[in-house]
Design an enzyme around this catalytic site. Structure first.
Site, short mmCIF file in Angstrom:
data_model
loop_
_atom_site.label_atom_id
_atom_site.label_comp_id
_atom_site.label_asym_id
_atom_site.label_seq_id
_atom_site.Cartn_x
_atom_site.Cartn_y
_atom_site.Cartn_z
CG HIS A 126 9.02 11.13 33.46
ND1 HIS A 126 9.20 10.40 34.61
CD2 HIS A 126 8.25 10.35 32.65
CE1 HIS A 126 8.59 9.22 34.50
NE2 HIS A 126 8.01 9.18 33.32
CG HIS A 162 5.42 9.74 30.62
ND1 HIS A 162 6.33 8.74 30.37
CD2 HIS A 162 5.38 10.50 29.48
CE1 HIS A 162 6.83 8.87 29.15
NE2 HIS A 162 6.26 9.93 28.59
CG ASP A 186 2.77 6.44 34.49
OD1 ASP A 186 3.16 7.36 33.76
OD2 ASP A 186 3.43 5.39 34.66
CG HIS A 187 5.85 8.85 36.61
ND1 HIS A 187 6.85 8.31 37.39
CD2 HIS A 187 5.62 7.94 35.63
CE1 HIS A 187 7.21 7.12 36.89
NE2 HIS A 187 6.47 6.89 35.83
CG HIS A 218 11.20 7.30 29.87
ND1 HIS A 218 10.75 6.14 29.28
CD2 HIS A 218 10.17 7.77 30.61
CE1 HIS A 218 9.51 5.92 29.65
NE2 HIS A 218 9.12 6.90 30.45
CG ASP A 258 9.15 5.51 34.10
OD1 ASP A 258 9.17 5.07 35.26
OD2 ASP A 258 8.10 5.70 33.46
CG HIS A 285 6.78 1.58 36.05
ND1 HIS A 285 5.41 1.59 35.89
CD2 HIS A 285 7.24 2.75 35.53
CE1 HIS A 285 5.06 2.72 35.28
NE2 HIS A 285 6.15 3.44 35.05
#
Length: 268
Positions: free
Chosen positions: A56, A58, A60-61, A114, A133, A171
Site C-alpha cells: 500500500h 503509506h 513507511d512502506h 486499511h 497492515d 509492524h
C-alpha cells in the site's frame, strides 16, 4: 532453489522483508520504507535486488522505493488502485494477478480497508504471506480509508489460506495487540499461549513474526468475530453482538481497539 526471508527492522516498529535466492544471488524486497536498511542487508548477503513489492501507499512502506530502484534497476510492483499514490510503479496488480521472483509465483490478494487499494502477496512455495497492515499477529490494521465490511472481507480472504501459512506483517505490534485481545477474550488458551510467547521473544529483542496463520485463527479476535465462542466473550464484556452480522461485530471490535489504544480499558 534455496530461499530465505530476512526480517529487517526499520523506524520504530516497521518490518521490511527481504526474500533472497542464494543460488541466483537475487533478492526481492517487500515494503521498503527505509532504503538504507535494505542496501546494508543486500551488501551483507551479497545479493542483487531485482524486485520491489508494495502492499500500500503509506510512506513507511514505500519511502525507500526511489533510492532502491535507482541503485538496482529493480521494478516497483504495487496495487493498481493506488498507482497514482506510488511513484514510478512499473506494474499495478490486483486480485488474481501473479508476481514472479526467481521460481516463486506470488498470488495477489486484494485486502482493502486499511487503505482503499491495499493488497497482500501470498507465495505458496515458501508458505509466505506478506500482508502489510491488513492483518497483524493478534490484531488487524486501522480503518483509514475503507469500511469495516471491507476489512472484514479482507481478513476472511486471508483466513482462507492454509494453516501453515507464515504471516509476515508490516509492524511489530504483537505484544500491544495481546493486551486488547486478552481484555476481550481472556479465557482463550491459544491467545494466552501466544501472548506469553510474544512477551518472551520481545524480552530477547526478537521478532514475534512470522506468525503461523493456524494459530492466529485460534487466537486473534479479529479473525473470530463470526464464531460463537468469541461472541459470547464479547457479550460478557458489554458488546451488543446479539443478532449482529459479523461485519458489524468486527466494526464494534475495531472501534473498541481504537479507544483502547488512546484511553485504555475496554469500552464497547
Amino acid at each position: 532453489m534455496s530461499f530465505t526471508v530476512d526480517i529487517l527492522p526499520a523506524f520504530t516498529d516497521n518490518y521490511i522483508y527481504l526474500v533472497s535466492d542464494s543460488d541466483l544471488g537475487l533478492a526481492m524486497v517487500v515494503d521498503p520504507g527505509d532504503a538504507d536498511v535494505v542496501l546494508r542487508a543486500l551488501d551483507k548477503k551479497d545479493v542483487h535486488l531485482s524486485l520491489i513489492l508494495n502492499t500500500h501507499h503509506h510512506k513507511d512502506h514505500i519511502g525507500g522505493n526511489a533510492k532502491l530502484a535507482r541503485a538496482s534497476g529493480a521494478p516497483i510492483i504495487g496495487p493498481a488502485k493506488e498507482r497514482s499514490r506510488i511513484e514510478n510503479m512499473a506494474r499495478g496488480v490486483e486480485k488474481g494477478d501473479i508476481v514472479t521472483f526467481s521460481t516463486l509465483k506470488g498470488q495477489v490478494i486484494e485486502t482493502h480497508g486499511h487503505t482503499s487499494g491495499h493488497i497482500a502477496f501470498y507465495f505458496p512455495q515458501i508458505k509466505a504471506l506478506f500482508c502489510g497492515d491488513t492483518l497483524f499477529s493478534l490484531g488487524c490494521g486501522r480503518l483509514f480509508e475503507g469500511t469495516a465490511a471491507q476489512l472484514w472481507a479482507s481478513l476472511l480472504a486471508l483466513r482462507n489460506l492454509p494453516d501453515d501459512t507464515l504471516v509476515y506483517c508490516g509492524h511489530e505490534y504483537t505484544e500491544a495487540n495481546a493486551k486488547f485481545a486478552l481484555a476481550v477474550d481472556r479465557n482463550n488458551t491459544a491467545l494466552q499461549s501466544r501472548a506469553e510467547e510474544a512477551t518472551a521473544l520481545r524480552r530477547k529483542s526478537k521478532p514475534t513474526l512470522p506468525a503461523r496463520l493456524g494459530e492466529e485463527k485460534l487466537a486473534n479476535p479479529f479473525l473470530r468475530v463470526d464464531q460463537s465462542a468469541l461472541q459470547q466473550a464479547l457479550t460478557k464484556s458489554g458488546f451488543a453482538v446479539h443478532d449482529a452480522d459479523p461485519a458489524a461485530i468486527f466494526g464494534m471490535l475495531r472501534a473498541a481497539k481504537d479507544r483502547f489504544n488512546t484511553e485504555g480499558g475496554v469500552q464497547p
